[in-house]
Design a protein around this motif. Structure first.
Motif, PDB file in Angstrom:
ATOM      1  N   CYS A  94      -3.751 -17.538 -21.951  1.00  0.00           N
ATOM      2  CA  CYS A  94      -4.160 -16.140 -22.045  1.00  0.00           C
ATOM      3  C   CYS A  94      -3.205 -15.262 -21.232  1.00  0.00           C
ATOM      4  CB  CYS A  94      -5.580 -15.998 -21.522  1.00  0.00           C
ATOM      5  SG  CYS A  94      -6.175 -14.315 -21.491  1.00  0.00           S
ATOM      6  N   PRO A  95      -2.627 -14.222 -21.832  1.00  0.00           N
ATOM      7  CA  PRO A  95      -1.688 -13.366 -21.092  1.00  0.00           C
ATOM      8  C   PRO A  95      -2.346 -12.609 -19.942  1.00  0.00           C
ATOM      9  CG  PRO A  95      -1.753 -12.760 -23.438  1.00  0.00           C
ATOM     10  CD  PRO A  95      -2.747 -13.844 -23.231  1.00  0.00           C
ATOM     11  N   LEU A  96      -3.645 -12.339 -20.035  1.00  0.00           N
ATOM     12  CA  LEU A  96      -4.329 -11.602 -18.983  1.00  0.00           C
ATOM     13  C   LEU A  96      -4.319 -12.366 -17.666  1.00  0.00           C
ATOM     14  CD1 LEU A  96      -5.923  -9.102 -18.227  1.00  0.00           C
ATOM     15  CD2 LEU A  96      -7.986 -10.288 -18.979  1.00  0.00           C
ATOM     16  N   ILE A  97      -4.450 -13.682 -17.716  1.00  0.00           N
ATOM     17  CA  ILE A  97      -4.444 -14.464 -16.473  1.00  0.00           C
ATOM     18  C   ILE A  97      -3.102 -14.350 -15.772  1.00  0.00           C
ATOM     19  CG2 ILE A  97      -3.763 -16.712 -17.418  1.00  0.00           C
ATOM     20  CD1 ILE A  97      -6.425 -16.265 -14.791  1.00  0.00           C
ATOM     21  N   TRP A  98      -2.018 -14.285 -16.535  1.00  0.00           N
ATOM     22  CA  TRP A  98      -0.690 -14.150 -15.924  1.00  0.00           C
ATOM     23  C   TRP A  98      -0.514 -12.770 -15.315  1.00  0.00           C
ATOM     24  CZ3 TRP A  98       1.500 -18.351 -14.645  1.00  0.00           C
ATOM     25  CH2 TRP A  98       1.263 -19.501 -15.387  1.00  0.00           C
ATOM     26  N   LEU A  99      -1.112 -11.759 -15.914  1.00  0.00           N
ATOM     27  CA  LEU A  99      -1.073 -10.419 -15.333  1.00  0.00           C
ATOM     28  C   LEU A  99      -1.836 -10.391 -14.010  1.00  0.00           C
ATOM     29  CD1 LEU A  99      -0.205  -7.465 -15.752  1.00  0.00           C
ATOM     30  CD2 LEU A  99      -2.394  -7.108 -16.911  1.00  0.00           C
ATOM     31  N   ILE A 100      -2.997 -11.004 -13.979  1.00  0.00           N
ATOM     32  CA  ILE A 100      -3.788 -11.061 -12.752  1.00  0.00           C
ATOM     33  C   ILE A 100      -3.040 -11.842 -11.674  1.00  0.00           C
ATOM     34  CG2 ILE A 100      -5.911 -11.977 -11.731  1.00  0.00           C
ATOM     35  CD1 ILE A 100      -7.284 -11.320 -14.425  1.00  0.00           C
ATOM     36  N   ILE A 101      -2.474 -12.989 -12.032  1.00  0.00           N
ATOM     37  CA  ILE A 101      -1.714 -13.784 -11.071  1.00  0.00           C
ATOM     38  C   ILE A 101      -0.538 -12.983 -10.531  1.00  0.00           C
ATOM     39  CG2 ILE A 101      -0.192 -15.792 -10.854  1.00  0.00           C
ATOM     40  CD1 ILE A 101      -2.143 -17.275 -12.743  1.00  0.00           C
ATOM     41  N   SER A 102       0.152 -12.247 -11.395  1.00  0.00           N
ATOM     42  CA  SER A 102       1.293 -11.435 -10.958  1.00  0.00           C
ATOM     43  C   SER A 102       0.851 -10.357  -9.979  1.00  0.00           C
ATOM     44  CB  SER A 102       1.975 -10.788 -12.157  1.00  0.00           C
ATOM     45  OG  SER A 102       2.460 -11.763 -13.025  1.00  0.00           O
ATOM     46  N   PHE A 103      -0.249  -9.658 -10.292  1.00  0.00           N
ATOM     47  CA  PHE A 103      -0.753  -8.629  -9.391  1.00  0.00           C
ATOM     48  C   PHE A 103      -1.137  -9.211  -8.036  1.00  0.00           C
ATOM     49  CE2 PHE A 103      -1.889  -5.657 -13.015  1.00  0.00           C
ATOM     50  CZ  PHE A 103      -0.973  -4.689 -12.625  1.00  0.00           C
ATOM     51  N   VAL A 104      -1.824 -10.334  -8.028  1.00  0.00           N
ATOM     52  CA  VAL A 104      -2.244 -10.954  -6.776  1.00  0.00           C
ATOM     53  C   VAL A 104      -1.037 -11.400  -5.965  1.00  0.00           C
ATOM     54  CG1 VAL A 104      -3.471 -12.926  -5.789  1.00  0.00           C
ATOM     55  CG2 VAL A 104      -4.527 -11.602  -7.611  1.00  0.00           C
ATOM     56  N   MET A 105      -0.015 -11.960  -6.624  1.00  0.00           N
ATOM     57  CA  MET A 105       1.186 -12.397  -5.901  1.00  0.00           C
ATOM     58  C   MET A 105       1.920 -11.216  -5.272  1.00  0.00           C
ATOM     59  SD  MET A 105       2.611 -15.478  -8.376  1.00  0.00           S
ATOM     60  CE  MET A 105       4.254 -14.959  -8.136  1.00  0.00           C
ATOM     61  N   VAL A 106       2.095 -10.138  -6.022  1.00  0.00           N
ATOM     62  CA  VAL A 106       2.789  -8.963  -5.486  1.00  0.00           C
ATOM     63  C   VAL A 106       1.979  -8.345  -4.351  1.00  0.00           C
ATOM     64  CG1 VAL A 106       3.530  -6.616  -6.059  1.00  0.00           C
ATOM     65  CG2 VAL A 106       4.075  -8.502  -7.587  1.00  0.00           C
ATOM     66  N   ASN A 107       0.673  -8.248  -4.524  1.00  0.00           N
ATOM     67  CA  ASN A 107      -0.191  -7.706  -3.480  1.00  0.00           C
ATOM     68  C   ASN A 107      -0.138  -8.574  -2.228  1.00  0.00           C
ATOM     69  OD1 ASN A 107      -2.092  -6.103  -2.215  1.00  0.00           O
ATOM     70  ND2 ASN A 107      -3.826  -7.106  -3.189  1.00  0.00           N
ATOM     71  N   SER A 108      -0.197  -9.877  -2.374  1.00  0.00           N
ATOM     72  CA  SER A 108      -0.127 -10.783  -1.223  1.00  0.00           C
ATOM     73  C   SER A 108       1.216 -10.690  -0.523  1.00  0.00           C
ATOM     74  CB  SER A 108      -0.385 -12.220  -1.667  1.00  0.00           C
ATOM     75  OG  SER A 108      -1.673 -12.348  -2.181  1.00  0.00           O
ATOM     76  N   PHE A 109       2.285 -10.575  -1.296  1.00  0.00           N
ATOM     77  CA  PHE A 109       3.613 -10.448  -0.698  1.00  0.00           C
ATOM     78  C   PHE A 109       3.716  -9.164   0.122  1.00  0.00           C
ATOM     79  CE2 PHE A 109       7.962  -8.781  -0.929  1.00  0.00           C
ATOM     80  CZ  PHE A 109       8.614  -9.790  -0.231  1.00  0.00           C
ATOM     81  N   ALA A 110       3.257  -8.051  -0.447  1.00  0.00           N
ATOM     82  CA  ALA A 110       3.338  -6.772   0.263  1.00  0.00           C
ATOM     83  C   ALA A 110       2.478  -6.781   1.525  1.00  0.00           C
ATOM     84  CB  ALA A 110       2.909  -5.634  -0.668  1.00  0.00           C
ATOM     85  N   MET A 111       1.251  -7.265   1.400  1.00  0.00           N
ATOM     86  CA  MET A 111       0.371  -7.298   2.574  1.00  0.00           C
ATOM     87  C   MET A 111       0.859  -8.296   3.612  1.00  0.00           C
ATOM     88  SD  MET A 111      -1.695  -4.917   2.059  1.00  0.00           S
ATOM     89  CE  MET A 111      -2.729  -5.202   3.459  1.00  0.00           C
ATOM     90  N   GLY A 112       1.333  -9.445   3.167  1.00  0.00           N
ATOM     91  CA  GLY A 112       1.839 -10.451   4.098  1.00  0.00           C
ATOM     92  C   GLY A 112       3.047  -9.965   4.869  1.00  0.00           C
ATOM     93  N   THR A 113       3.948  -9.256   4.192  1.00  0.00           N
ATOM     94  CA  THR A 113       5.129  -8.719   4.858  1.00  0.00           C
ATOM     95  C   THR A 113       4.739  -7.682   5.894  1.00  0.00           C
ATOM     96  OG1 THR A 113       6.403  -9.088   2.842  1.00  0.00           O
ATOM     97  CG2 THR A 113       7.335  -7.572   4.439  1.00  0.00           C
ATOM     98  N   THR A 114       3.813  -6.823   5.545  1.00  0.00           N
ATOM     99  CA  THR A 114       3.354  -5.796   6.478  1.00  0.00           C
ATOM    100  C   THR A 114       2.691  -6.427   7.698  1.00  0.00           C
ATOM    101  OG1 THR A 114       2.992  -4.302   4.630  1.00  0.00           O
ATOM    102  CG2 THR A 114       1.906  -3.751   6.696  1.00  0.00           C
ATOM    103  N   VAL A 115       1.791  -7.345   7.471  1.00  0.00           N
ATOM    104  CA  VAL A 115       1.050  -7.970   8.562  1.00  0.00           C
ATOM    105  C   VAL A 115       1.975  -8.817   9.446  1.00  0.00           C
ATOM    106  CG1 VAL A 115      -0.751  -9.678   9.050  1.00  0.00           C
ATOM    107  CG2 VAL A 115      -1.146  -7.904   7.367  1.00  0.00           C
ATOM    108  N   THR A 116       2.906  -9.521   8.835  1.00  0.00           N
ATOM    109  CA  THR A 116       3.798 -10.387   9.595  1.00  0.00           C
ATOM    110  C   THR A 116       4.639  -9.608  10.595  1.00  0.00           C
ATOM    111  OG1 THR A 116       3.912 -11.952   7.779  1.00  0.00           O
ATOM    112  CG2 THR A 116       5.682 -12.053   9.387  1.00  0.00           C
ATOM    113  N   HIS A 117       5.066  -8.428  10.207  1.00  0.00           N
ATOM    114  CA  HIS A 117       5.983  -7.672  11.059  1.00  0.00           C
ATOM    115  C   HIS A 117       5.311  -6.585  11.883  1.00  0.00           C
ATOM    116  CE1 HIS A 117       8.574  -9.492   7.969  1.00  0.00           C
ATOM    117  NE2 HIS A 117       9.366  -9.689   9.001  1.00  0.00           N
TER     118      HIS A 117
END
Length: 168
Positions: A94-117
């Motif tokens: 299902c293409p929707l699951i890949w969209l959700i996974i992409s959003f979660v990965m980008v969100n986690s990357f942005a939040m993780g970078t902010t929190v780490t530094h």
């Protein structure tokens, strides 16, 4: 519960880590934290909290005690499986699951970078290490409250609209 645990840990651990690093060298701090995680999570939580089936708690799925069924009583359709059943392979097509996974990965990357530094940045601009760690605790409390509010709202609001609003 996972989000609540992360929020509580985010509230407790930054000041604790800052205190340990200021009292010991960082290598001993990591050993102490490793011991806390191993004892607290692996042993205590694993023994006390983990239950694999509702029957472990004296409960039954959907509150219905299962009746023993003879294998011969199962129809051919039930043996082959129904098309409406959950399938991992079907979900990943299902293409929707890949969209959700992409959003979660980008969100986690942005939040993780902010929190780490965040702590390093705040100490660089003149705040003490404990104040910088306390801001991390405040961030974790906001995460805890937000995730619980989101969970409550998920029971009341259309989940598609709520998820869309979450990523804005």
């Amino acid at each position: 519960f996972q989000a609540s645990g992360a929020g509580i840990a985010g509230f407790v651990f930054p000041p604790l880590i800052t205190l340990l690093i200021s009292s010991f060298v960082f290598r001993y701090t990591y050993l102490i934290l490793g011991a806390i995680v191993f004892i607290g999570v692996s042993i205590i939580a694993g023994i006390v909290l983990i239950r694999n089936q509702p029957e472990d708690l004296g409960e039954y799925p959907d509150g219905i005690k299962p009746e023993p069924i003879a294998q011969d009583d199962i129809s051919v359709d039930q043996k082959s499986g129904d098309d409406t059943q959950f399938s991992i392979i079907k979900q990943f097509k299902c293409p929707l699951i890949w969209l959700i996974i992409s959003f979660v990965m980008v969100n986690s990357f942005a939040m993780g970078t902010t929190v780490t530094h965040q702590v390093a940045y705040m100490t660089d601009i003149g705040f003490t290490a404990m104040i910088a760690a306390s801001t991390m605790s405040a961030f974790a409390i906001a995460q805890l409250l937000g995730s619980n509010l989101f969970g409550f709202m998920a029971m009341k609001v259309n989940l598609r609209h709520l998820t869309s609003g979450h990523f804005i």
